[in-house]
Enzyme design. Structure first.
Site, PDB file in Angstrom:
ATOM      1  N   ASP A  13      -7.867  -5.985   6.554  1.00 40.21           N
ATOM      2  CA  ASP A  13      -6.754  -6.200   7.485  1.00 40.21           C
ATOM      3  C   ASP A  13      -7.116  -7.115   8.655  1.00 40.21           C
ATOM      4  O   ASP A  13      -6.596  -6.976   9.761  1.00 40.21           O
ATOM      5  CB  ASP A  13      -6.227  -4.851   8.025  1.00 40.21           C
ATOM      6  CG  ASP A  13      -5.820  -3.923   6.909  1.00 40.21           C
ATOM      7  OD1 ASP A  13      -5.321  -4.419   5.888  1.00 40.21           O
ATOM      8  OD2 ASP A  13      -6.010  -2.702   7.043  1.00 40.21           O
ATOM      9  N   LYS A  16      -6.117 -11.936   6.888  1.00 40.31           N
ATOM     10  CA  LYS A  16      -6.392 -12.929   5.834  1.00 40.31           C
ATOM     11  C   LYS A  16      -5.110 -13.616   5.356  1.00 40.31           C
ATOM     12  O   LYS A  16      -5.063 -14.838   5.208  1.00 40.31           O
ATOM     13  CB  LYS A  16      -7.075 -12.238   4.635  1.00 40.31           C
ATOM     14  CG  LYS A  16      -8.408 -11.601   4.972  1.00 40.31           C
ATOM     15  CD  LYS A  16      -8.987 -10.845   3.790  1.00 40.31           C
ATOM     16  CE  LYS A  16      -8.273  -9.575   3.428  1.00 40.31           C
ATOM     17  NZ  LYS A  16      -8.394  -8.470   4.390  1.00 40.31           N
ATOM     18  N   GLY A  40      -2.799  -5.364   1.384  1.00 40.30           N
ATOM     19  CA  GLY A  40      -1.496  -5.612   2.004  1.00 40.30           C
ATOM     20  C   GLY A  40      -1.701  -6.808   2.918  1.00 40.30           C
ATOM     21  O   GLY A  40      -2.340  -6.683   3.952  1.00 40.30           O
ATOM     22  N   HIS A  41      -1.234  -7.958   2.507  1.00 40.52           N
ATOM     23  CA  HIS A  41      -1.443  -9.189   3.280  1.00 40.52           C
ATOM     24  C   HIS A  41      -0.116  -9.604   3.903  1.00 40.52           C
ATOM     25  O   HIS A  41       0.843  -9.918   3.196  1.00 40.52           O
ATOM     26  CB  HIS A  41      -2.011 -10.303   2.378  1.00 40.52           C
ATOM     27  CG  HIS A  41      -3.376  -9.975   1.857  1.00 40.52           C
ATOM     28  ND1 HIS A  41      -4.097 -10.826   1.045  1.00 40.52           N
ATOM     29  CD2 HIS A  41      -4.164  -8.890   2.043  1.00 40.52           C
ATOM     30  CE1 HIS A  41      -5.262 -10.266   0.775  1.00 40.52           C
ATOM     31  NE2 HIS A  41      -5.325  -9.090   1.343  1.00 40.52           N
ATOM     32  N   GLN A 222      -9.299  -6.793   0.814  1.00 44.36           N
ATOM     33  CA  GLN A 222     -10.153  -5.813   1.494  1.00 44.36           C
ATOM     34  C   GLN A 222     -11.076  -6.570   2.461  1.00 44.36           C
ATOM     35  O   GLN A 222     -10.748  -7.665   2.868  1.00 44.36           O
ATOM     36  CB  GLN A 222     -10.954  -4.962   0.489  1.00 44.36           C
ATOM     37  CG  GLN A 222     -10.113  -3.982  -0.334  1.00 44.36           C
ATOM     38  CD  GLN A 222      -9.288  -4.635  -1.417  1.00 44.36           C
ATOM     39  OE1 GLN A 222      -9.803  -5.295  -2.304  1.00 44.36           O
ATOM     40  NE2 GLN A 222      -7.982  -4.459  -1.355  1.00 44.36           N
TER      41      GLN A 222
HETATM   42  P1  GDP Z   1      -4.833  -8.816   5.825  1.00 43.33           P
HETATM   43  O1  GDP Z   1      -4.835  -7.634   4.914  1.00 43.33           O
HETATM   44  O2  GDP Z   1      -6.219  -9.255   6.179  1.00 43.33           O
HETATM   45  O3  GDP Z   1      -3.993  -9.949   5.327  1.00 43.33           O
HETATM   46  O4  GDP Z   1      -4.185  -8.314   7.190  1.00 43.33           O
HETATM   47  P2  GDP Z   1      -2.883  -7.375   7.353  1.00 43.33           P
HETATM   48  O5  GDP Z   1      -1.677  -8.155   7.040  1.00 43.33           O
HETATM   49  O6  GDP Z   1      -3.073  -6.087   6.638  1.00 43.33           O
HETATM   50  O7  GDP Z   1      -2.987  -7.006   8.887  1.00 43.33           O
HETATM   51  C1  GDP Z   1      -2.977  -7.973   9.872  1.00 43.33           C
HETATM   52  C2  GDP Z   1      -1.782  -7.696  10.802  1.00 43.33           C
HETATM   53  O8  GDP Z   1      -1.939  -8.442  11.993  1.00 43.33           O
HETATM   54  C3  GDP Z   1      -0.455  -8.139  10.225  1.00 43.33           C
HETATM   55  O9  GDP Z   1       0.554  -7.316  10.725  1.00 43.33           O
HETATM   56  C4  GDP Z   1      -0.299  -9.573  10.752  1.00 43.33           C
HETATM   57  O10 GDP Z   1       1.060  -9.983  10.843  1.00 43.33           O
HETATM   58  C5  GDP Z   1      -0.892  -9.419  12.103  1.00 43.33           C
HETATM   59  N1  GDP Z   1      -1.576 -10.605  12.651  1.00 43.33           N
HETATM   60  C6  GDP Z   1      -2.359 -11.530  12.030  1.00 43.33           C
HETATM   61  N2  GDP Z   1      -2.902 -12.357  12.930  1.00 43.33           N
HETATM   62  C7  GDP Z   1      -2.452 -11.974  14.137  1.00 43.33           C
HETATM   63  C8  GDP Z   1      -2.684 -12.418  15.480  1.00 43.33           C
HETATM   64  O11 GDP Z   1      -3.446 -13.341  15.739  1.00 43.33           O
HETATM   65  N3  GDP Z   1      -2.056 -11.733  16.491  1.00 43.33           N
HETATM   66  C9  GDP Z   1      -1.217 -10.671  16.236  1.00 43.33           C
HETATM   67  N4  GDP Z   1      -0.647 -10.083  17.267  1.00 43.33           N
HETATM   68  N5  GDP Z   1      -0.989 -10.239  14.995  1.00 43.33           N
HETATM   69  C10 GDP Z   1      -1.603 -10.866  13.968  1.00 43.33           C
HETATM   70  P1  IMO Z   2      -6.507  -5.727   2.654  1.00 38.17           P
HETATM   71  O1  IMO Z   2      -6.650  -6.725   1.541  1.00 38.17           O
HETATM   72  C1  IMO Z   2      -7.902  -2.051   4.542  1.00 38.17           C
HETATM   73  C2  IMO Z   2      -9.595   1.020   1.901  1.00 38.17           C
HETATM   74  C3  IMO Z   2      -8.832   2.316   1.753  1.00 38.17           C
HETATM   75  C4  IMO Z   2      -9.988   3.281   1.497  1.00 38.17           C
HETATM   76  C5  IMO Z   2     -10.935   2.447   0.651  1.00 38.17           C
HETATM   77  C6  IMO Z   2     -10.806   2.670  -0.852  1.00 38.17           C
HETATM   78  O2  IMO Z   2      -5.120  -5.536   3.121  1.00 38.17           O
HETATM   79  O3  IMO Z   2      -7.492  -6.007   3.740  1.00 38.17           O
HETATM   80  P2  IMO Z   2      -8.990   1.980  -2.670  1.00 38.17           P
HETATM   81  O4  IMO Z   2      -7.522   2.209  -2.726  1.00 38.17           O
HETATM   82  O5  IMO Z   2      -9.404   0.565  -2.698  1.00 38.17           O
HETATM   83  O6  IMO Z   2      -9.732   2.799  -3.691  1.00 38.17           O
HETATM   84  O7  IMO Z   2      -9.440   2.578  -1.237  1.00 38.17           O
HETATM   85  O8  IMO Z   2     -10.639   1.089   0.936  1.00 38.17           O
HETATM   86  N1  IMO Z   2      -8.807  -0.198   1.598  1.00 38.17           N
HETATM   87  C7  IMO Z   2      -8.363  -1.060   2.525  1.00 38.17           C
HETATM   88  N2  IMO Z   2      -8.437  -1.001   3.881  1.00 38.17           N
HETATM   89  N3  IMO Z   2      -7.338  -3.123   3.936  1.00 38.17           N
HETATM   90  C8  IMO Z   2      -7.294  -3.207   2.588  1.00 38.17           C
HETATM   91  O9  IMO Z   2      -6.885  -4.311   1.952  1.00 38.17           O
HETATM   92  C9  IMO Z   2      -7.779  -2.118   1.825  1.00 38.17           C
HETATM   93  N4  IMO Z   2      -7.851  -1.861   0.499  1.00 38.17           N
HETATM   94  C10 IMO Z   2      -8.492  -0.688   0.382  1.00 38.17           C
HETATM   95  O10 IMO Z   2      -8.140   2.633   2.928  1.00 38.17           O
HETATM   96  O11 IMO Z   2     -10.644   3.574   2.693  1.00 38.17           O
HETATM   97 MG    MG Z   3      -4.095  -5.696   4.864  1.00 33.67          MG
END
Ligand code: GDP
Ligand code: IMO
Ligand code: MG
Length: 421
Positions: A13, A16, A40-41, A222
């Site tokens: 998270d 990416k 979850g991107h 991840q």
């Molecule tokens: P990912 O899994 O690495 O793609 O990241 P996620 O989407 O799970 O979580 C990142 C969260 O931060 C999302 O809600 C994005 O919309 C948000 N986000 C990404 N970059 C920024 C930033 O620079 N500032 C803020 N406030 N939110 C951001």
């Molecule tokens: P993105 O791509 C954050 C965590 C789960 C758990 C562990 C194992 O959005 O960064 P799994 O379902 O893979 O067997 O769970 O990994 N986990 C993540 N945490 N971002 C993710 O993906 C994750 N995908 C799995 O919360 O601790």
């Molecule tokens: Mg994510």
């Protein structure tokens, strides 16, 4: 032509999806190489928010091909919902491809995931319950079903044989509730939709593209601390999330890997169980969670929050061969008087900046340093020169400690909130 890599350096998270979406128009192909719908991107385009689970984050650029690589595990039901959602938003799926060697998540994999977690009690991983672990277990156990199998005449028998095995396994675990009949019908319906996605042999597809001078970006899911080999085992996911995973997850040789871009938040988060040395349990952690909207994009669970951890980042930078950094979510720290970071650990009275074998079992006390915060809004700033001095000091300090340049600074969820260079 070399293949570039973008991946997360913490526990996932890191933002990416946003950065891949921004960079995608500089590439011909964006390819996911591991993981599945545990990811979850989030991508925000003109106030519209999209969360991608299986589809690469280049899908919003119509001239860019998006490949779900062989290292990915695919749940047809989740994928078909994702496609339906994107189509409803007016997007074409003509630029989506899937590898014949990607493994399929069956409904029983999900239930096995839930049953395995239930059997662990307090030691549970905190899995996303998407069936990731059991699917990779069947892959390495040589039992799995792959995308290429759906086109074979005996696919249904293979499916029945594997689910029968799973149902026997489910009997030895604590019971979990599931609706076998309906879910299986839904799954087979989703397989029909999956059949409409062009299937490629990703190893040929990617290597041929590179030979033709096309630019490819591999999108990690991840984070490196969730890597099956190098993460906080057993509190990890079930694939290699690090750069090495790109080679097996797409079928490219290590020497074809070009630039590696590592993404880190300006602080640190983790969702699920397991060690997190710099976790903040008090008000500051709560404040970061609130301001950062730190709730899982896949499961909605609150993310654990803490300060940035330099030994942890040095470790993942080393394993991934990171060339450039992107620091995201700096705006979340806009109102903090002090920004802290752990520059080393104290383990058994010894100062170290190396991660021990077992983060969970070790008594780790992070050694913190603090710097003044910038205390201002960054919204209108669009170049590095415009950024407040205190933020630049923090970025410079990170560069100095980590030994890698920060090429991108992200200061908001939208594409435009990114400072390059
Ligand atoms: P990912 O899994 O690495 O793609 O990241 P996620 O989407 O799970 O979580 C990142 C969260 O931060 C999302 O809600 C994005 O919309 C948000 N986000 C990404 N970059 C920024 C930033 O620079 N500032 C803020 N406030 N939110 C951001
Ligand atoms: P993105 O791509 C954050 C965590 C789960 C758990 C562990 C194992 O959005 O960064 P799994 O379902 O893979 O067997 O769970 O990994 N986990 C993540 N945490 N971002 C993710 O993906 C994750 N995908 C799995 O919360 O601790
Ligand atoms: Mg994510």
């Amino acid at each position: 032509m070399a293949l570039d890599v973008l991946l997360g350096l913490q526990w996932g998270d890191e933002g990416k999806g946003k950065i891949v979406d921004f960079l995608a128009n500089q590439y011909d192909i964006i390819a996911r190489f591991q993981g599945g719908p545990n990811a979850g991107h989030t991508i925000v385009i003109e106030d519209k928010k999209f969360v991608l689970h299986t589809i690469p984050s280049g899908i919003f650029r119509k001239d860019v091909q998006n490949l779900i690589g062989n290292g990915v595990v695919v749940d047809p039901i989740i994928l078909s919902k994702e496609i339906a959602g994107l189509k409803a938003a007016g997007l074409s799926m003509d630029n989506l491809l899937i590898s014949s060697k990607a493994h399929l998540i069956l409904p029983t994999h999900r239930w096995l995931d839930a049953a395995s977690e239930a059997s662990k009690g307090k030691q549970k991983i905190g899995s996303t319950l998407k069936g990731i672990g059991p699917t990779y277990m069947d892959k390495t156990g040589r039992n799995g079903l792959r995308v290429g199998d759906v086109h074979t005449p005996n696919f249904k028998e293979k499916f029945d044989a594997l689910t029968k095995k799973h149902k026997q396994l489910l009997e030895i675990y604590p019971s979990v509730e599931y609706d076998y009949e309906n879910e299986v019908v839904e799954w087979h319906k989703a397989i029909e939709l999956l059949k409409t996605i062009p299937v490629v042999d990703s190893q040929y597809y990617i290597n041929n593209a590179l030979d033709q001078g096309k630019k490819v970006l591999a999108e990690g899911a991840q984070g490196s601390m969730l890597d099956i080999d190098f993460g906080t085992y057993p509190f990890v996911t079930s694939s290699n999330t690090v750069t090495a995973g790109v080679c097996t997850g797409l079928g490219v040789a290590p020497k074809r890997v070009g630039k590696v871009l590592g993404i880190t938040k300006a602080y640190c988060t983790r969702v699920g169980s397991g060690p997190f040395p710099t976790e903040l349990h008090g008000e500051v952690g709560e404040e970061i969670r609130k301001l950062g909207g730190e709730f899982g994009a896949t499961t909605g669970r609150p993310r654990r929050c803490g300060w940035i951890d330099i030994p942890q980042l040095k470790y993942t930078i080393m394993i991934n061969g990171v060339d450039e950094l992107c620091v995201t979510k700096v705006d979340i720290l806009n109102t903090f008087d002090q920004i802290s970071f752990a520059d080393s650990y104290q383990i058994n009275g010894e100062k170290t900046d190396e991660l021990p074998f077992d983060l969970e079992g070790s008594e780790i006390t992070p050694n913190y340093e603090s710097m003044p915060g910038w205390n201002c809004d960054l919204e209108e700033m669009s170049t590095r020169n415009e950024l407040p001095e205190a933020l630049l000091n923090y970025i410079n300090k990170l560069e100095e400690m980590l030994g890698v340049p920060v090429k991108y600074i992200s200061k908001g969820p939208e594409r435009k909130n990114l400072i390059v260079g």
